[in-house]
Scaffold this active site. Structure first.
Site, PDB file in Angstrom:
ATOM      1  N   ALA A   8       1.834 -25.939   1.383  1.00 13.99           N
ATOM      2  CA  ALA A   8       0.666 -26.074   0.519  1.00 13.99           C
ATOM      3  C   ALA A   8       1.014 -25.603  -0.887  1.00 13.99           C
ATOM      4  O   ALA A   8       1.894 -24.770  -1.084  1.00 13.99           O
ATOM      5  CB  ALA A   8      -0.492 -25.256   1.078  1.00 13.99           C
ATOM      6  N   ASN A  27       3.899 -18.545  -9.920  1.00 14.39           N
ATOM      7  CA  ASN A  27       2.672 -19.294 -10.186  1.00 14.39           C
ATOM      8  C   ASN A  27       1.460 -18.382 -10.112  1.00 14.39           C
ATOM      9  O   ASN A  27       1.420 -17.427  -9.337  1.00 14.39           O
ATOM     10  CB  ASN A  27       2.533 -20.472  -9.212  1.00 14.39           C
ATOM     11  CG  ASN A  27       1.718 -20.122  -7.985  1.00 14.39           C
ATOM     12  OD1 ASN A  27       0.486 -20.151  -7.994  1.00 14.39           O
ATOM     13  ND2 ASN A  27       2.412 -19.771  -6.901  1.00 14.39           N
ATOM     14  N   PHE A  82      -5.932 -21.523  -7.208  1.00 17.29           N
ATOM     15  CA  PHE A  82      -6.654 -22.493  -6.364  1.00 17.29           C
ATOM     16  C   PHE A  82      -7.398 -23.528  -7.200  1.00 17.29           C
ATOM     17  O   PHE A  82      -8.578 -23.822  -6.954  1.00 17.29           O
ATOM     18  CB  PHE A  82      -7.630 -21.791  -5.431  1.00 17.29           C
ATOM     19  CG  PHE A  82      -7.013 -20.971  -4.330  1.00 17.29           C
ATOM     20  CD1 PHE A  82      -5.647 -20.994  -4.074  1.00 17.29           C
ATOM     21  CD2 PHE A  82      -7.803 -20.148  -3.544  1.00 17.29           C
ATOM     22  CE1 PHE A  82      -5.090 -20.231  -3.054  1.00 17.29           C
ATOM     23  CE2 PHE A  82      -7.260 -19.383  -2.517  1.00 17.29           C
ATOM     24  CZ  PHE A  82      -5.903 -19.419  -2.275  1.00 17.29           C
ATOM     25  N   ASN A  93      -5.865 -19.613   4.379  1.00 18.91           N
ATOM     26  CA  ASN A  93      -5.038 -18.927   3.394  1.00 18.91           C
ATOM     27  C   ASN A  93      -5.761 -17.654   2.967  1.00 18.91           C
ATOM     28  O   ASN A  93      -6.779 -17.705   2.284  1.00 18.91           O
ATOM     29  CB  ASN A  93      -4.787 -19.833   2.186  1.00 18.91           C
ATOM     30  CG  ASN A  93      -3.806 -19.225   1.190  1.00 18.91           C
ATOM     31  OD1 ASN A  93      -3.444 -18.058   1.286  1.00 18.91           O
ATOM     32  ND2 ASN A  93      -3.387 -20.022   0.228  1.00 18.91           N
ATOM     33  N   SER A 150      -2.846 -15.600  -0.897  1.00 14.85           N
ATOM     34  CA  SER A 150      -2.444 -15.877  -2.275  1.00 14.85           C
ATOM     35  C   SER A 150      -2.737 -14.650  -3.134  1.00 14.85           C
ATOM     36  O   SER A 150      -3.801 -14.037  -2.998  1.00 14.85           O
ATOM     37  CB  SER A 150      -3.211 -17.075  -2.832  1.00 14.85           C
ATOM     38  OG  SER A 150      -3.022 -17.177  -4.231  1.00 14.85           O
ATOM     39  N   ASN A 172      -3.385 -14.749  -6.246  1.00 10.76           N
ATOM     40  CA  ASN A 172      -4.005 -15.211  -7.488  1.00 10.76           C
ATOM     41  C   ASN A 172      -5.517 -15.364  -7.427  1.00 10.76           C
ATOM     42  O   ASN A 172      -6.130 -15.852  -8.374  1.00 10.76           O
ATOM     43  CB  ASN A 172      -3.367 -16.538  -7.913  1.00 10.76           C
ATOM     44  CG  ASN A 172      -1.873 -16.395  -8.123  1.00 10.76           C
ATOM     45  OD1 ASN A 172      -1.420 -15.437  -8.735  1.00 10.76           O
ATOM     46  ND2 ASN A 172      -1.106 -17.323  -7.588  1.00 10.76           N
ATOM     47  N   THR A 173      -6.129 -14.983  -6.324  1.00  5.81           N
ATOM     48  CA  THR A 173      -7.589 -14.921  -6.214  1.00  5.81           C
ATOM     49  C   THR A 173      -7.972 -13.475  -5.934  1.00  5.81           C
ATOM     50  O   THR A 173      -7.584 -12.922  -4.905  1.00  5.81           O
ATOM     51  CB  THR A 173      -8.111 -15.822  -5.080  1.00  5.81           C
ATOM     52  OG1 THR A 173      -7.799 -17.190  -5.389  1.00  5.81           O
ATOM     53  CG2 THR A 173      -9.616 -15.676  -4.914  1.00  5.81           C
ATOM     54  N   LYS A 179      -2.217 -17.818   7.249  1.00  5.41           N
ATOM     55  CA  LYS A 179      -1.048 -17.641   6.394  1.00  5.41           C
ATOM     56  C   LYS A 179      -1.080 -16.256   5.789  1.00  5.41           C
ATOM     57  O   LYS A 179      -2.065 -15.876   5.147  1.00  5.41           O
ATOM     58  CB  LYS A 179      -1.027 -18.705   5.286  1.00  5.41           C
ATOM     59  CG  LYS A 179       0.238 -18.685   4.430  1.00  5.41           C
ATOM     60  CD  LYS A 179       0.283 -19.905   3.514  1.00  5.41           C
ATOM     61  CE  LYS A 179       1.599 -19.974   2.742  1.00  5.41           C
ATOM     62  NZ  LYS A 179       1.698 -21.212   1.940  1.00  5.41           N
ATOM     63  N   ASN A 214       3.536 -16.334   2.433  1.00  7.95           N
ATOM     64  CA  ASN A 214       3.128 -16.818   1.122  1.00  7.95           C
ATOM     65  C   ASN A 214       4.069 -16.245   0.050  1.00  7.95           C
ATOM     66  O   ASN A 214       5.100 -15.658   0.366  1.00  7.95           O
ATOM     67  CB  ASN A 214       1.672 -16.402   0.854  1.00  7.95           C
ATOM     68  CG  ASN A 214       0.924 -17.391  -0.014  1.00  7.95           C
ATOM     69  OD1 ASN A 214       1.453 -17.906  -0.994  1.00  7.95           O
ATOM     70  ND2 ASN A 214      -0.332 -17.660   0.336  1.00  7.95           N
ATOM     71  N   GLY A 245      10.801 -18.746  -3.775  1.00 11.82           N
ATOM     72  CA  GLY A 245      12.198 -19.120  -3.899  1.00 11.82           C
ATOM     73  C   GLY A 245      13.131 -18.105  -3.266  1.00 11.82           C
ATOM     74  O   GLY A 245      12.697 -17.215  -2.518  1.00 11.82           O
TER      75      GLY A 245
END
Length: 352
Positions: free
Chosen positions: A32, A81, A85, A147, A150, A152-153, A189, A218, A243
């Site tokens: 995703a 990143n 979302f 999810n 992440s 970023n939320t 996840k 993640n 990565g």
């Protein structure tokens, strides 16, 4: 493009994989984050992936974080990143997938749908928010992913705590059943930055609730071990790192999960996978499915096909009749892992 790229689809029988009650032509699945809007599923499958996981999709549309929000760290072949979302919402994605379903006669790969919390939804409304997405999207998914990892939320990773995860699972299951998909495989996840005790707690909850699978992992908020100069890393700023720098921790989490759940829960490995040898290592460590993202960004559209050819060669060299036969073969000889320090980042304890 799809007609020409169709030649890249995996066809070697040694790569045929059975997981989550599904058959995949290859265990290599696009993670995703790449096709956030479920707009390019068939084009991506045609490049050689055994499946594509779309999203993360939220119940309500949201613009995501301000740009720029995606950065390369070429010295590490890594990405950072902080997309947030960005997507048009579950209703828009469902409409797009409904059109796809109406015109797709022959299945060419599996479709996973990854759902997350809408940023404006309050913590106490998270279960209902995930349920709304599941109700809209379950009819089109081969499996569904919660999810909760992440970075970023704001507050999202708190939902990995088992007492907060349990009501999310219940809400999504109820919604899937209401959509006529009561048996839809449900996965969660998790982040690489979880402390080992919390990884164990999620594993135990997966067994308790009968979850179909766990995706590990993640992106990370850690920045350890980078070749990129510190000044450049600081300039890029916050976000999830993916990565090769993530590989060691992602593999360690996978091995820990395999020790905890055995083959009772399907394990999906993601994070730092950059070659066919990496894919096989994750399979031997217990992953039935291996997801990639950053390697595809750096490697380009022919990377999945090249990876599949090399992977098939490695499976034959191992003397296995299929890659299925190699799942967990390294993990089965390992002793239970000692308690290790978590990757740099926030430790989440039971109860959040």
């Amino acid at each position: 493009m799809r007609l020409a790229a169709g030649r890249l689809r995996p066809r070697d029988p040694v790569l045929r994989t059975h997981a989550l009650g599904l058959e995949l032509a290859s265990p290599l699945v696009l993670a995703a984050g790449f096709d956030k809007e479920a707009a390019h599923v068939d084009d991506l499958l045609a490049l050689g992936f055994g499946g594509v996981e779309v999203g993360t999709i939220t119940a309500q549309a949201q613009p995501g974080n301000p740009r720029p929000r995606l950065f390369r760290l070429p010295a590490d072949r890594a990405l950072v990143n902080r997309m947030g979302f960005n997507n048009a919402g579950a209703a828009a994605a469902a409409a797009r997938l409904a059109r796809r379903a109406a015109k797709t006669r022959r299945r060419s790969g599996i479709l996973g749908v990854n759902i997350g919390k809408t940023k404006v939804a309050e913590a106490q409304d998270a279960a209902a928010d995930y349920g709304a997405s599941a109700r809209a999207l379950a009819p089109y998914a081969d499996y569904l992913v919660l999810n909760v990892s992440s970075p970023n939320t704001p507050g999202l990773r708190d939902l990995q705590a088992v007492d907060r995860l349990r009501p999310l699972v219940a809400s999504v299951r109820e919604a899937a059943a209401a959509a006529g998909r009561a048996e839809l495989p449900l996965l969660v996840k998790i982040a690489p930055d979880l402390a080992d005790d919390d990884v164990d707690a999620v594993a135990d909850l997966a067994l308790e609730l009968g979850l179909a699978g766990i995706i590990a992992t993640n992106t990370t908020i850690g920045r350890d071990g980078l070749r990129t100069p510190a000044a450049e890393v600081e300039r890029v700023g916050a976000g999830g790192l993916s990565g090769p720098p993530l590989a060691d921790r992602s593999l360690a989490v996978l091995r820990r999960l395999r020790t905890r759940v055995g083959d009772r829960v399907t394990l999906v490995s993601a994070g730092g996978v950059g070659s066919a040898a990496d894919v096989l290592e994750r399979v031997r460590a217990g992953a039935a499915i291996v997801q990639v993202y950053t390697a595809f960004v750096y490697g380009g559209p022919r990377w999945p096909s090249r990876c599949n050819r090399e992977l098939a060669r490695l499976v034959r060299e191992a003397g296995a009749p299929s890659i299925d036969a190699l799942v967990g073969t390294a993990a089965s000889s390992r002793r239970p892992p000692e308690r290790a320090a978590p990757a740099q980042g926030t430790e989440l304890r039971r109860g959040g």
